[in-house]
Motif scaffolding. Sequence first.
Motif, PDB file in Angstrom:
ATOM      1  N   ASP A  40       0.884  -1.173   0.000  1.00 60.28           N
ATOM      2  CA  ASP A  40       0.000   0.000   0.000  1.00 60.28           C
ATOM      3  C   ASP A  40       0.916   1.215   0.000  1.00 60.28           C
ATOM      4  OD1 ASP A  40      -1.694   2.099   0.511  1.00 60.28           O
ATOM      5  OD2 ASP A  40      -2.831   1.081   2.082  1.00 60.28           O
ATOM      6  N   GLY A  44      -0.815   6.306   4.420  1.00 60.05           N
ATOM      7  CA  GLY A  44      -1.415   7.199   5.403  1.00 60.05           C
ATOM      8  C   GLY A  44      -1.540   6.550   6.765  1.00 60.05           C
ATOM      9  N   ALA A  66       5.033  10.416   5.896  1.00 58.12           N
ATOM     10  CA  ALA A  66       4.756  11.301   7.045  1.00 58.12           C
ATOM     11  C   ALA A  66       4.758  10.510   8.353  1.00 58.12           C
ATOM     12  CB  ALA A  66       3.423  12.012   6.842  1.00 58.12           C
ATOM     13  N   MET A  69       1.431  10.203  10.365  1.00 59.48           N
ATOM     14  CA  MET A  69       0.449   9.313   9.724  1.00 59.48           C
ATOM     15  C   MET A  69       0.861   7.855   9.992  1.00 59.48           C
ATOM     16  SD  MET A  69      -1.852  11.198   8.102  1.00 59.48           S
ATOM     17  CE  MET A  69      -2.631  10.566   6.617  1.00 59.48           C
ATOM     18  N   VAL A 105      -3.343   9.131  -3.648  1.00 60.31           N
ATOM     19  CA  VAL A 105      -1.946   9.484  -3.349  1.00 60.31           C
ATOM     20  C   VAL A 105      -1.275  10.208  -4.521  1.00 60.31           C
ATOM     21  CG1 VAL A 105       0.358   8.504  -2.905  1.00 60.31           C
ATOM     22  CG2 VAL A 105      -1.618   7.586  -1.705  1.00 60.31           C
TER      23      VAL A 105
HETATM   24  C1  LIG Z   1      -5.018  11.562   1.041  1.00 56.63           C
HETATM   25  S1  LIG Z   1      -3.765  10.687   1.881  1.00 56.63           S
HETATM   26  C2  LIG Z   1      -4.235   9.010   1.463  1.00 56.63           C
HETATM   27  C3  LIG Z   1      -3.770   8.004   2.489  1.00 56.63           C
HETATM   28  C4  LIG Z   1      -4.235   6.591   2.237  1.00 56.63           C
HETATM   29  N1  LIG Z   1      -3.739   6.077   0.996  1.00 56.63           N
HETATM   30  C5  LIG Z   1      -5.743   6.537   2.282  1.00 56.63           C
HETATM   31  O1  LIG Z   1      -6.360   6.381   1.213  1.00 56.63           O
HETATM   32  O2  LIG Z   1      -6.301   6.651   3.369  1.00 56.63           O
HETATM   33  C6  LIG Z   1      -2.333  10.927   0.895  1.00 56.63           C
HETATM   34  C7  LIG Z   1      -1.083  10.250   1.462  1.00 56.63           C
HETATM   35  O3  LIG Z   1      -0.028  10.328   0.502  1.00 56.63           O
HETATM   36  C8  LIG Z   1       1.172  10.484   1.228  1.00 56.63           C
HETATM   37  N2  LIG Z   1       2.227  11.034   0.361  1.00 56.63           N
HETATM   38  C9  LIG Z   1       2.512  12.341   0.115  1.00 56.63           C
HETATM   39  N3  LIG Z   1       3.584  12.446  -0.681  1.00 56.63           N
HETATM   40  C10 LIG Z   1       3.996  11.185  -0.960  1.00 56.63           C
HETATM   41  C11 LIG Z   1       5.087  10.651  -1.721  1.00 56.63           C
HETATM   42  N4  LIG Z   1       5.933  11.446  -2.364  1.00 56.63           N
HETATM   43  N5  LIG Z   1       5.232   9.307  -1.774  1.00 56.63           N
HETATM   44  C12 LIG Z   1       4.358   8.491  -1.132  1.00 56.63           C
HETATM   45  N6  LIG Z   1       3.314   8.957  -0.384  1.00 56.63           N
HETATM   46  C13 LIG Z   1       3.130  10.279  -0.296  1.00 56.63           C
HETATM   47  C14 LIG Z   1       0.782  11.449   2.342  1.00 56.63           C
HETATM   48  O4  LIG Z   1       1.739  11.514   3.378  1.00 56.63           O
HETATM   49  C15 LIG Z   1      -0.577  10.911   2.743  1.00 56.63           C
HETATM   50  O5  LIG Z   1      -0.492   9.959   3.769  1.00 56.63           O
END
Ligand SMILES: C[S@@+](CC[C@H](N)C(=O)[O-])C[C@H]1O[C@@H](n2cnc3c(N)ncnc32)[C@H](O)[C@@H]1O
Length: 248
Positions: A40, A44, A66, A69, A105
């Motif tokens: 996954d 998050g 993060a 998270m 994401v």
């Molecule tokens: C809207 S949240 C979605 C979290 C989870 N996938 C969900 O659906 O509940 C977006 C996630 O993408 C992560 N994210 C941001 N930049 C990223 C990167 N460069 N690579 C991987 N994940 C990243 C954030 O930290 C955050 O936890």
Amino acid sequence: MGIDYNELAKKYDLSRKENMGTITRFLENQPFSEETNILDFGCGTGNFTCALKRMTDASVYGVEPADEMRQKAIGKNTGVSFEKGNHEKIPFIDSFFDFAYMTDVIHHVPDINAMFKELYRVLKQDSSLCIVTESHKQIESRFWVKYFPATVEVEKERYPDIPEIIESATINGFVFSKIEITDANHRHAIAQNFLMLVENKGYSMFHLISNEDYERGLADLRNDYDKQVEIEYRHGETFLWLKKPVKD
Ligand SMILES: C[S@@+](CC[C@H](N)C(=O)[O-])C[C@H]1O[C@@H](n2cnc3c(N)ncnc32)[C@H](O)[C@@H]1O
């Protein structure tokens, strides 16, 4: 203004949880056994990761940049392994995963070419990658655009549209499999959960529009909620399925 998921982590689970329709779609499309390793990506607080772990015998891994998270995800104690990583570094050996997915994401990733390269590295040959996102058309048809029209432009700027995603994936070795679209067509009054989500700024786009636009939209939304105005729900998500091909 950027999005700080360490800050958003405090309230994330108040308004966001896994979508069981998405999990069911993964289960219908993929064979899962004790030997299967699932990734996954950008997990998050681990809502989807933990749900998949509950519903399969597979080994499930979450990768999330993060810390706050990730700590929430680890605190759920579900037997999932959560690691720090991002689009440039997924901390696993080559060809480890049988299936990888990301929900909500890709619009946060600053360099999707680097991301596809890294995902290609950690996936096995003949394995699948599923990207759950929204097309620009779906962004335009979100029911809340009525209240927050300014979100359309900011969202289209950060969400890569589907052809752009496919192009980047194929440049980096993936093969297009199929697209599934979950657009809906029903009318009902605004759900209390949605009002709560907006009040908590549970979607990152609310941090990207002006406070004035946010407050005006929230007031109109509360008004329609109180009057139980019926809203047309049309937009859904796009499931983009890709494959890492078998090399001759
Ligand atoms: C809207 S949240 C979605 C979290 C989870 N996938 C969900 O659906 O509940 C977006 C996630 O993408 C992560 N994210 C941001 N930049 C990223 C990167 N460069 N690579 C991987 N994940 C990243 C954030 O930290 C955050 O936890």
